[in-house]
Design a protein around this motif. Structure first.
Motif, PDB file in Angstrom:
ATOM      1  N   ALA A   4       0.820  -1.207   0.000  1.00  0.00           N
ATOM      2  CA  ALA A   4       0.000   0.000   0.000  1.00  0.00           C
ATOM      3  C   ALA A   4       0.856   1.261   0.000  1.00  0.00           C
ATOM      4  O   ALA A   4       0.556   2.232  -0.720  1.00  0.00           O
ATOM      5  N   ALA A   5       1.922   1.279   0.804  1.00  0.00           N
ATOM      6  CA  ALA A   5       2.773   2.471   0.864  1.00  0.00           C
ATOM      7  C   ALA A   5       3.424   2.735  -0.484  1.00  0.00           C
ATOM      8  O   ALA A   5       3.525   3.891  -0.922  1.00  0.00           O
ATOM      9  N   GLU A   6       3.881   1.683  -1.155  1.00  0.00           N
ATOM     10  CA  GLU A   6       4.499   1.845  -2.471  1.00  0.00           C
ATOM     11  C   GLU A   6       3.497   2.337  -3.501  1.00  0.00           C
ATOM     12  O   GLU A   6       3.822   3.165  -4.367  1.00  0.00           O
ATOM     13  N   VAL A 194     -17.714   6.624  13.355  1.00  0.00           N
ATOM     14  CA  VAL A 194     -16.861   6.411  12.191  1.00  0.00           C
ATOM     15  C   VAL A 194     -16.444   4.944  12.159  1.00  0.00           C
ATOM     16  O   VAL A 194     -16.445   4.258  13.186  1.00  0.00           O
ATOM     17  N   GLU A 195     -16.091   4.476  10.966  1.00  0.00           N
ATOM     18  CA  GLU A 195     -15.575   3.116  10.809  1.00  0.00           C
ATOM     19  C   GLU A 195     -14.076   3.146  11.044  1.00  0.00           C
ATOM     20  O   GLU A 195     -13.339   3.879  10.373  1.00  0.00           O
ATOM     21  N   THR A 196     -13.604   2.357  12.018  1.00  0.00           N
ATOM     22  CA  THR A 196     -12.201   2.383  12.410  1.00  0.00           C
ATOM     23  C   THR A 196     -11.448   1.203  11.812  1.00  0.00           C
ATOM     24  O   THR A 196     -11.934   0.064  11.837  1.00  0.00           O
ATOM     25  N   HIS A 197     -10.255   1.486  11.280  1.00  0.00           N
ATOM     26  CA  HIS A 197      -9.378   0.450  10.730  1.00  0.00           C
ATOM     27  C   HIS A 197      -8.014   0.593  11.395  1.00  0.00           C
ATOM     28  O   HIS A 197      -7.421   1.669  11.369  1.00  0.00           O
ATOM     29  N   ALA A 198      -7.524  -0.480  11.996  1.00  0.00           N
ATOM     30  CA  ALA A 198      -6.254  -0.435  12.705  1.00  0.00           C
ATOM     31  C   ALA A 198      -5.283  -1.445  12.120  1.00  0.00           C
ATOM     32  O   ALA A 198      -5.675  -2.528  11.674  1.00  0.00           O
ATOM     33  N   SER A 200      -0.577  -2.103  11.447  1.00  0.00           N
ATOM     34  CA  SER A 200       0.777  -1.675  11.805  1.00  0.00           C
ATOM     35  C   SER A 200       1.746  -1.660  10.625  1.00  0.00           C
ATOM     36  O   SER A 200       2.930  -1.365  10.821  1.00  0.00           O
ATOM     37  N   HIS A 201       1.282  -1.961   9.405  1.00  0.00           N
ATOM     38  CA  HIS A 201       2.229  -1.964   8.288  1.00  0.00           C
ATOM     39  C   HIS A 201       2.608  -0.532   7.903  1.00  0.00           C
ATOM     40  O   HIS A 201       2.085   0.450   8.443  1.00  0.00           O
ATOM     41  N   ARG A 202       3.534  -0.398   6.963  1.00  0.00           N
ATOM     42  CA  ARG A 202       4.085   0.925   6.632  1.00  0.00           C
ATOM     43  C   ARG A 202       3.010   1.901   6.178  1.00  0.00           C
ATOM     44  O   ARG A 202       3.122   3.107   6.418  1.00  0.00           O
ATOM     45  N   GLY A 203       1.987   1.407   5.515  1.00  0.00           N
ATOM     46  CA  GLY A 203       0.921   2.293   5.092  1.00  0.00           C
ATOM     47  C   GLY A 203       0.293   3.004   6.276  1.00  0.00           C
ATOM     48  O   GLY A 203       0.039   4.209   6.238  1.00  0.00           O
ATOM     49  N   TYR A 204       0.048   2.258   7.347  1.00  0.00           N
ATOM     50  CA  TYR A 204      -0.508   2.856   8.566  1.00  0.00           C
ATOM     51  C   TYR A 204       0.501   3.809   9.220  1.00  0.00           C
ATOM     52  O   TYR A 204       0.139   4.897   9.676  1.00  0.00           O
ATOM     53  N   ARG A 205       1.759   3.382   9.294  1.00  0.00           N
ATOM     54  CA  ARG A 205       2.757   4.147  10.040  1.00  0.00           C
ATOM     55  C   ARG A 205       3.233   5.401   9.306  1.00  0.00           C
ATOM     56  O   ARG A 205       3.570   6.408   9.945  1.00  0.00           O
ATOM     57  N   ASP A 206       3.267   5.351   7.977  1.00  0.00           N
ATOM     58  CA  ASP A 206       3.944   6.411   7.225  1.00  0.00           C
ATOM     59  C   ASP A 206       3.027   7.316   6.413  1.00  0.00           C
ATOM     60  O   ASP A 206       3.488   8.344   5.907  1.00  0.00           O
ATOM     61  N   SER A 207       1.753   6.972   6.246  1.00  0.00           N
ATOM     62  CA  SER A 207       0.921   7.733   5.313  1.00  0.00           C
ATOM     63  C   SER A 207       0.051   8.772   6.004  1.00  0.00           C
ATOM     64  O   SER A 207      -0.368   8.600   7.149  1.00  0.00           O
ATOM     65  N   TRP A 208      -0.220   9.815   5.256  1.00  0.00           N
ATOM     66  CA  TRP A 208      -1.139  10.882   5.662  1.00  0.00           C
ATOM     67  C   TRP A 208      -2.033  11.125   4.454  1.00  0.00           C
ATOM     68  O   TRP A 208      -1.631  11.768   3.487  1.00  0.00           O
ATOM     69  N   CYS A 209      -3.224  10.553   4.490  1.00  0.00           N
ATOM     70  CA  CYS A 209      -4.150  10.666   3.360  1.00  0.00           C
ATOM     71  C   CYS A 209      -5.499  11.183   3.846  1.00  0.00           C
ATOM     72  O   CYS A 209      -5.957  10.820   4.932  1.00  0.00           O
ATOM     73  N   VAL A 210      -6.100  12.012   3.028  1.00  0.00           N
ATOM     74  CA  VAL A 210      -7.502  12.392   3.215  1.00  0.00           C
ATOM     75  C   VAL A 210      -8.143  12.304   1.842  1.00  0.00           C
ATOM     76  O   VAL A 210      -7.736  13.003   0.916  1.00  0.00           O
ATOM     77  N   ILE A 248      -6.857   6.029  -5.340  1.00  0.00           N
ATOM     78  CA  ILE A 248      -6.457   6.176  -3.936  1.00  0.00           C
ATOM     79  C   ILE A 248      -7.471   5.479  -3.036  1.00  0.00           C
ATOM     80  O   ILE A 248      -7.101   4.783  -2.071  1.00  0.00           O
ATOM     81  N   ASP A 249      -8.745   5.630  -3.360  1.00  0.00           N
ATOM     82  CA  ASP A 249      -9.798   4.945  -2.619  1.00  0.00           C
ATOM     83  C   ASP A 249      -9.562   3.438  -2.643  1.00  0.00           C
ATOM     84  O   ASP A 249      -9.623   2.758  -1.607  1.00  0.00           O
ATOM     85  N   GLU A 250      -9.259   2.898  -3.800  1.00  0.00           N
ATOM     86  CA  GLU A 250      -9.011   1.459  -3.932  1.00  0.00           C
ATOM     87  C   GLU A 250      -7.814   1.007  -3.117  1.00  0.00           C
ATOM     88  O   GLU A 250      -7.829  -0.060  -2.498  1.00  0.00           O
ATOM     89  N   ILE A 251      -6.750   1.819  -3.113  1.00  0.00           N
ATOM     90  CA  ILE A 251      -5.560   1.467  -2.333  1.00  0.00           C
ATOM     91  C   ILE A 251      -5.908   1.385  -0.846  1.00  0.00           C
ATOM     92  O   ILE A 251      -5.499   0.449  -0.144  1.00  0.00           O
ATOM     93  N   LEU A 252      -6.679   2.353  -0.367  1.00  0.00           N
ATOM     94  CA  LEU A 252      -7.046   2.359   1.045  1.00  0.00           C
ATOM     95  C   LEU A 252      -7.976   1.198   1.394  1.00  0.00           C
ATOM     96  O   LEU A 252      -7.894   0.626   2.488  1.00  0.00           O
ATOM     97  N   VAL A 253      -8.856   0.830   0.472  1.00  0.00           N
ATOM     98  CA  VAL A 253      -9.753  -0.297   0.728  1.00  0.00           C
ATOM     99  C   VAL A 253      -9.013  -1.621   0.662  1.00  0.00           C
ATOM    100  O   VAL A 253      -9.161  -2.487   1.544  1.00  0.00           O
ATOM    101  N   ASP A 254      -8.187  -1.794  -0.362  1.00  0.00           N
ATOM    102  CA  ASP A 254      -7.522  -3.073  -0.582  1.00  0.00           C
ATOM    103  C   ASP A 254      -6.263  -3.274   0.268  1.00  0.00           C
ATOM    104  O   ASP A 254      -5.945  -4.404   0.631  1.00  0.00           O
ATOM    105  N   GLY A 255      -5.561  -2.180   0.556  1.00  0.00           N
ATOM    106  CA  GLY A 255      -4.245  -2.312   1.171  1.00  0.00           C
ATOM    107  C   GLY A 255      -4.190  -2.026   2.655  1.00  0.00           C
ATOM    108  O   GLY A 255      -3.145  -2.185   3.288  1.00  0.00           O
ATOM    109  N   PHE A 256      -5.321  -1.616   3.250  1.00  0.00           N
ATOM    110  CA  PHE A 256      -5.338  -1.289   4.673  1.00  0.00           C
ATOM    111  C   PHE A 256      -6.329  -2.183   5.428  1.00  0.00           C
ATOM    112  O   PHE A 256      -7.228  -2.720   4.831  1.00  0.00           O
TER     113      PHE A 256
END
Length: 256
Positions: A4-6, A194-198, A200-210, A248-256
């Motif tokens: 996801a981060a890539e 809100v729907e919460t997704h938790a 620990s992979h790099r996407g969670y740790r390194d990304s800032w998306c809205v 971007i929506d697809e990346i967040l759905v599929d990769g997080f």
């Protein structure tokens, strides 16, 4: 297959804005204001210039792209939004979501790649990303339906940043489908709908998306994508391209 981060980084790297500059016209404000504006965009792909133009209002800022004026804002609005404030305004109070605080000469810098530093290296650079985050959230709030997704690195930011929490409370009271993502270091209260997704992979740790995908195709889509490249150092961009927003929506759905 890229993680996801890539995939998010690829979105940033394909952004390619035309040659552009911010031109302060007929400035009457003191010299430090001009220097502060120049410093804010120092090292970025946006030049800052100054000009005297007859029959034009004083203290205006023009966004000039490929020789054409594509947006204009008062210097006062730019000062209020990103020169004379710090990010605490947006984190500690909900006023930052109001779209009037986002001058068009800043919001129309879409597809521009920024390399930004946070405090203490810079007191202003990272504020651009905070401003655009609030701008996108404000657009979603105005429309009131569709999907909004936001990554926070740590879910606890919704707990410690009262202004951010208030923004998402207001968003959750609309017909929007709101999703928040972050490392699981805080329990989001049930009162915040809100729907919460938790994770620990790099996407969670390194990304800032809205990301805002409206319920109607005719409404402007919007997404901010930024990645932390070092301690409080960021590379990011934002886009209004509907196709890119859907990716971007697809990346967040599929990769997080």
């Amino acid at each position: 297959m890229a993680n996801a981060a890539e995939r998010l980084r690829a979105i940033v790297e394909e952004s390619d804005a035309s040659e552009q500059s911010l031109v302060v016209v007929n400035r009457t404000e003191v010299d430090p204001i001009q220097r502060l504006l120049a410093t804010t965009f120092d090292e970025q792909s946006v030049d800052v210039a100054e000009a005297d133009v007859p029959n034009t209002e004083d203290d205006m800022v023009l966004l000039v792209r490929d020789g054409e004026i594509v947006a204009s804002s008062s210097l006062q609005s730019v000062m209020d939004a990103c020169l004379l404030v710090n990010s605490d305004l947006y984190r500690s109070g909900a006023g930052g979501i109001e779209r009037s605080r986002a001058p068009s000469v800043i919001t129309e810098l879409d597809e521009t790649v920024f390399e930004l530093r946070g405090f203490p290296a810079s007191a202003k650079e990272k504020l651009i990303l905070v401003l655009i985050s609030r701008f996108i959230e404000g657009g979603a709030l105005d429309h009131g339906s569709g999907v909004l997704r936001a990554t926070f690195q740590k879910l606890s930011r919704l707990g410690t940043e009262s202004g951010t929490r208030e923004v998402y409370r207001r968003l959750s009271e609309t017909d929007l489908e709101v999703h928040v993502y972050g490392v699981d270091d805080w329990t989001v209260p049930a009162a915040l709908d809100v729907e919460t997704h938790a994770g620990s992979h790099r996407g969670y740790r390194d990304s800032w998306c809205v990301m805002f995908r409206p319920s109607e195709d005719a409404v402007r889509h919007a997404a901010l994508v930024a990645l932390e490249t070092g301690p409080n150092e960021w590379v990011g961009t934002w886009t209004y391209d509907a196709g890119k927003v859907r990716r971007i929506d697809e990346i967040l759905v599929d990769g997080f």
